[in-house]
Design an enzyme around this catalytic site. Sequence first.
Site, short mmCIF file in Angstrom:
data_model
loop_
_atom_site.label_atom_id
_atom_site.label_comp_id
_atom_site.label_asym_id
_atom_site.label_seq_id
_atom_site.Cartn_x
_atom_site.Cartn_y
_atom_site.Cartn_z
N SER A 71 -2.59 0.47 -0.52
CA SER A 71 -2.14 0.29 -1.95
C SER A 71 -1.92 1.60 -2.84
O SER A 71 -1.29 1.73 -3.76
CB SER A 71 -2.82 -0.77 -2.77
N HIS A 127 -8.13 1.01 -10.58
CA HIS A 127 -7.74 0.60 -8.92
C HIS A 127 -6.59 1.31 -8.56
O HIS A 127 -5.90 1.77 -9.12
CB HIS A 127 -7.71 -0.80 -8.89
N THR A 184 -3.60 0.60 -7.51
CA THR A 184 -1.89 0.54 -8.10
C THR A 184 -1.85 1.00 -9.35
O THR A 184 -1.08 2.16 -9.74
CB THR A 184 -1.77 -1.04 -8.35
N GLU A 226 0.44 -5.44 -12.77
CA GLU A 226 0.15 -5.84 -11.43
C GLU A 226 -0.62 -7.37 -11.46
O GLU A 226 -1.65 -7.53 -12.09
CB GLU A 226 -1.04 -4.88 -11.17
N HIS A 263 -7.24 -10.71 1.93
CA HIS A 263 -8.24 -9.99 2.34
C HIS A 263 -9.48 -10.80 2.90
O HIS A 263 -9.90 -10.69 3.88
CB HIS A 263 -8.64 -8.77 1.72
N HIS A 302 2.88 -4.19 -0.17
CA HIS A 302 2.90 -4.24 1.13
C HIS A 302 2.65 -5.69 1.37
O HIS A 302 2.25 -6.50 0.44
CB HIS A 302 1.68 -3.19 1.69
N HIS A 306 -3.64 -5.81 5.96
CA HIS A 306 -2.39 -5.71 5.38
C HIS A 306 -1.12 -5.90 6.49
O HIS A 306 -1.58 -5.70 7.63
CB HIS A 306 -1.90 -4.35 4.73
#
Length: 592
Positions: free
Chosen positions: A179, A240, A242, A400, A409, A447, A522
């Site tokens: 990311s 984070h 992004t 986001e 995940h 992604h 991912h």
Amino acid sequence: MTLFIPASCDWSSNGNAGKSWRVVLVFIQYNPTSCSGCVVNDLSLYNDLSSLELELFCKRQLTDNKMKVAALLILGCLVWEGLAKPKFPEQEKDPNFWKGLAQSSLKNALTLQELNKNIAKNVILFLGDGMGISTVTAARILKGQMSGKSGEETQLEMDKFPHVALSKTYNTNAQVPDSAGTATAYLCGVKANEGTVGVSAAAVRSQCNTTQGNEVTSILKWAKDAGKSVGIVTTTRVNHATPSAAYAHCVDRDWYSDGEMPPEALQSGCKDIARQLFENIPDINVIMGGGRKYMYPKNTPDVEYPGDKKHNGTRKDGRNLVGEWIDRVKDKRGYYVWNKRDLLSLNPNNVDYLLGLFEPADLAYELERNEDADPSLTEMVEVAIKILRKNERGFYLLVEGGRIDHGHHEGKAKQALHEAVEMDLAITRAGLLTSVHDTLTVVTADHSHVFSFGGYTPRGNSIFGLAPMMSDIDQKPFTSILYGNGPGFKFVNGSRENVSTVDYEHNNYQAQSAVPLSMETHGGEDVAIFSKGPMAHLLHGVQEQHYIPHVMAYAACIGQNKDHCRTTSGSSSLSHISPTLAILLSVTWFLC
Ligand SMILES: [Zn+2]
């Protein structure tokens, strides 16, 4: 004492032969000392039994005194079968329904020939972290099923966007990206290495001395430099991967505060990401998300969880970044909030700067959010737009949906998909607060994930439900949703876990995966770019991911490519004004 009872049953079409039964029989061992009375020990599969055969089979299996129980269960099975038949609206049987729908879509498509070439006063990017195309489809079905429909025919808000492209997501050094490198691409317009934010591919992850000279700036900065208001809203911590590429230049995405940085990096002059949030572009108008603990000195108790040390401040430099920010904006209509009540009590008309930090780290999943204490993504987006749109030069907003990625995940598809649905609701809200005539809105992902759903499920099957068949290899049922790898891989007594024995519709159920990994990974395939508004048509075809901010900047007449803007002299659109001018000139000429 043992019993065979049908635990689940489905029918499937068998061509000309009609329906066939597929029944799972649970082998139950009655335990008189146990309160619950029974333990599921095994599952057996009996395929393609007719209802009569099923009954006969069960009769053979059961002694007379169990017949009543078996008969009741078979009856239950028949009722279930009736309910489980795929249902779809009656109108879908009529070819004219489909023809009408297609003609309506065709009519819409034909109107797209009149391209929107206005200048985008406002630009909004919705980034679904990890929102691959399979996630979009599954979220669409979920959204429909949440409102009582079969789901497949539902339209997400992003589905309504007129232009769609594919984005190639690889990082310069990674086929399957992360990311951070991708954020650098779709925010700064430059592909980069995984793990790095706001620096070019010349920078090497974790090597502080490769930062200087390799910084690249983002569209958020280009917009700020052009006099627009700018904002960041995320469901993760605001530092984070992004959001950080919007303002930071850091060779390691994990350097959230100086407490996470190696001493060598600090000695070499590298700055943590939280600090860069407030120092690099000091006038970001709206910042909302989580990440409080990275803003306070080490061991400072958190305002919401004062007794929980894991939420204490992490900063080694002793700085209170929130306090410093409050001091800086106190005379500029700036407000800091850390809970929903304070956020929603603000009047956006009286706010020019807003810092909202609602959790010590990431916000809670939408399914687990405390609705009294924490705002939803939709609520944050609404406040953000109402603050930003006051600027007559317009705004840039990055939103986001950051925890779609986290749900995947963890192998928790239900969490991931509800996060995606929530982001779609936020897109709807943003659409109500803006106009396609002057606002370019782009929805994309950084992604994908190794998330899939399949198994010939019937129409309207719960998106979290079972496929209507057993594996012909291990004779066990399977959920439609599966992961290529991840924590859901489970072997019980040497074979694949039987999902009928667990609650696979639970919020935190971890869908089965082919390969065991503590964290699902991912995915490497392309992701979608949905766009509407001025110049949205430029997001077409198959594109490199870093193309996105170049289009957004071009549409807004910010950044490097502004030649086309001079010809329009800052007007909203030359193409809109020309016909009017032409008519006026003609009338004048005629009168003269
Ligand atoms: Zn991820």
